[in-house]
Every structure is written in C-alpha cells, then in structure tokens.
Design a protein around this motif. Sequence first.
Motif, PDB file in Angstrom:
ATOM      1  N   LEU A 181       0.827  -1.203   0.000  1.00 28.50           N
ATOM      2  CA  LEU A 181       0.000   0.000   0.000  1.00 28.50           C
ATOM      3  C   LEU A 181       0.859   1.250   0.000  1.00 28.50           C
ATOM      4  O   LEU A 181       0.633   2.184  -0.783  1.00 28.50           O
ATOM      5  N   VAL A 182       1.874   1.283   0.853  1.00 30.19           N
ATOM      6  CA  VAL A 182       2.758   2.449   0.910  1.00 30.19           C
ATOM      7  C   VAL A 182       3.514   2.618  -0.405  1.00 30.19           C
ATOM      8  O   VAL A 182       3.633   3.733  -0.935  1.00 30.19           O
ATOM      9  N   MET A 183       3.998   1.511  -0.957  1.00 28.53           N
ATOM     10  CA  MET A 183       4.773   1.596  -2.193  1.00 28.53           C
ATOM     11  C   MET A 183       3.918   2.016  -3.371  1.00 28.53           C
ATOM     12  O   MET A 183       4.365   2.749  -4.254  1.00 28.53           O
ATOM     13  N   SER A 184       2.660   1.567  -3.410  1.00 30.01           N
ATOM     14  CA  SER A 184       1.794   1.897  -4.541  1.00 30.01           C
ATOM     15  C   SER A 184       1.246   3.313  -4.452  1.00 30.01           C
ATOM     16  O   SER A 184       0.991   3.958  -5.474  1.00 30.01           O
ATOM     17  N   GLU A 185       1.052   3.821  -3.242  1.00 23.13           N
ATOM     18  CA  GLU A 185       0.524   5.166  -3.075  1.00 23.13           C
ATOM     19  C   GLU A 185       1.605   6.236  -3.204  1.00 23.13           C
ATOM     20  O   GLU A 185       1.297   7.426  -3.211  1.00 23.13           O
ATOM     21  N   GLY A 186       2.861   5.808  -3.276  1.00 20.77           N
ATOM     22  CA  GLY A 186       3.930   6.780  -3.392  1.00 20.77           C
ATOM     23  C   GLY A 186       4.413   7.247  -2.034  1.00 20.77           C
ATOM     24  O   GLY A 186       4.121   6.658  -0.994  1.00 20.77           O
TER      25      GLY A 186
END
Length: 396
Positions: free
Chosen positions: A245-250
């Motif tokens: 989630l953190v990686m995909s949201e930037g």
Amino acid sequence: MVNNASIILTLAEQLSSDPPSPKPTPRRRLSLEPCLVAGLPSTGLLPCYLLHAIANVSQAFLKREADQAASMAMLQQLRRSPTPPSSLPSDEEPWGSPTHERQDSNSPTASPSSSTTPWSWSFSIPKSSSSWKEPQPFEVFRAIERKDIMFLMEVRDRAFPLLLRKTGDATPLLHAMRIGQSHRDVAMILLGAFSRWINHLEDSEVQLPKTRVILKALRTNLKLAIDYGLYKSQSDLIASFLQTLVMSEGDKWIRAQVSTVSLALRSGTAGKPVGTAAAAVRKFATKELSKADAIAALEDYVSNATADLLLLSAWSTALESLEGQQIPFYYFARDDRVFKAFAERLDAHRNAIHRNLSRRLKWQLRLLRQVLEDRHTTYSSKIELLIGELDQGEGV
C-alpha cells in the motif's frame, strides 16, 4: 484305401490267449477340506481411540509423502534466479496461446466439487525456455483447480502479472479461496509468490509506471486475502499488504509523517517522537484494515515501521545542516533497508556530523543506531527502549 490297422490290433488283443497287462492303479484323490483363518475383528468392535489413531496415521503418511514430493519440486523451482515483471496486468494486453501440454478436459475449468484431497498435487514438466509462451488466463485457473504447483511457479517467474489479473469476477487468488478449504494451500502458495515478488523488487524499478500498476493489483489481492482471514495462517500477510500500500501510493504519506516526526525530534522528550511515529503508523494501518483481530496481528509491522519513520526523520533533520543524500522513501518497512542506508550515511558523514549538528541531534542519531543495530532483540523491545530514552528519559 482305408487304414484299418487300429481295428485289427484291437481284434488281435481280444483273440490272444495271453492275459492282458495290468493297468496302473490311479492314486487316491485327496478330499477337499478348506481351512479358513480367523478373520480380523470388525471395526465396530475396536475402541474409538484406535479407529482415530489408524485414520490419523494413514492421513499423516499420505500427507508426509505428498509434502516431501512438493518440497523437492518447489526447491528445484526456487533455485532459479528471480525474474522481474515482464508485462502489465491489463486487460488490453495481448496474450500468447498456451503451449503447455496438459490433460484434456471437457471444459476449460473443472468444477470445485471435483477437487482433489488437500494432499494430492499435480506437477507438470516445464518446457524449455525457447518454446515457452504466456498461457491464457483460463489455464492459470485450471492449474489452481488441479493444484499444478510447477505450472504456477513457472508463471510466477515468467509472467507474474497473470497471477494478479482479474478474469470475469475473480482473480486467481480469489478463485482458489472460493473453492474452499481443500485449496487453501494453493492460496498460501500464491501469497508466498506475491511476497517474493515484493522482496525481489529492484530499487530502480519501484518508481516505474508499470511497477505501480502491479503494486496496485497486488494491494487488491492482498486485501482480499485479509478479508478471507488468511492472515491467521500467513503471518506476514498484513505486513505485505501495508508495505504494498505504501509503495503503490507513493511517498506522499511518508513525506508528511517524516515532517511531523522531525518536529517532535527537535522538541526533545517533550515532543515524544517515538509515540508520535507509532501513532502515525497505527492510524494508517487501522484506516486500511477493518478487522479488529487483523489489526492486533500487525504489531511487528507497527514496530518496524515506527523505527524506520524515526530513522528517516532523524536523517532528514540532519540534512538541513549538511550535504548528503536522502534515504529513499520506498525503503520504508522493507526489512532493514532503511537502517542499512542510515548507518552507511552516518559513516560517510562522520566528520560533518561532528562539526555541524547540534548536541541533541548527534545524541539522537547515536541512540537510534545503537538500539536498532542489535539483531538479537525484537523490534517491539527496541521501541520500548527508545520510548524510555527519547520520550520519557532526561533527554539532552
């Protein structure tokens, strides 16, 4: 001309005066007297605990044999070097024709009711790389139903987005979970493939647009697994979901929290930097997870993410007084990557840190490194130590 030799010989014997030669006496035939051994006692006469013991031993033997075969095959597969994603999981992408020789069936997918027992697996022989082409999505669904682990592992290495692609109203993971308990192990293998892809993702690929698309598809699949309760058997499922989630949201959320925790570090113990970081991580996690027991299962992730947030914030504060490189935000909560980058930067800028940073910040940097570099202590224990020094101690 008729041959009457046999008749003449018979008449000659009858007219002969010599007595006939005696014929052999046949041996007396033995009479049949079958003897039956005593039969085994009926299962109805056995105690219940013996029946359960026999059943458990039989099932354990079959499961052990199947697990050994599965482990050997999977170990051979895992010896391959990790392959980065080669395509996007989009519906517009052209797909090659299937080339795996598989058993014929009357329909593309078998009925869930005809699934095999949990310990029966199918291992297809992978073809050479020169003749391999991306399979059709229905082949992935069929491999899940047949528990064709070798086929799924080859798809993982060669066409990973296929394991995430939604066909109709289901993804491969959702299809395995819908079949039921008999295919729960297949769902676990798919989740392991997802975690493996995240862990082998190169730093240079994190910011690529196609990687962001795959990360969003991963996030959707992992959230489905959490909703189905698989986090109770897969200990790192919650962490993988939040990490994705953190990686995909930037880095928007991380950047905002780094700014907040940096202010708390400047305020010393009055700002309670450890408590501020932990509260931010916990708020983010509870916002994304709806199940109370799932939230309780993420304590390890909260501790790891809290430590990373403190490291990022402390180094970000140090960069205001010296020239250096920021720690990449996509390292966040990915093993100990943030700490390794933090320690490397401290060593590279040792003299500048000694000359330019305030006494409080130098103490905070030393404390963070000393506490977090201990590999024999859990992250929860490390956070408790940091709270005692940075939030509740005398400070500097």
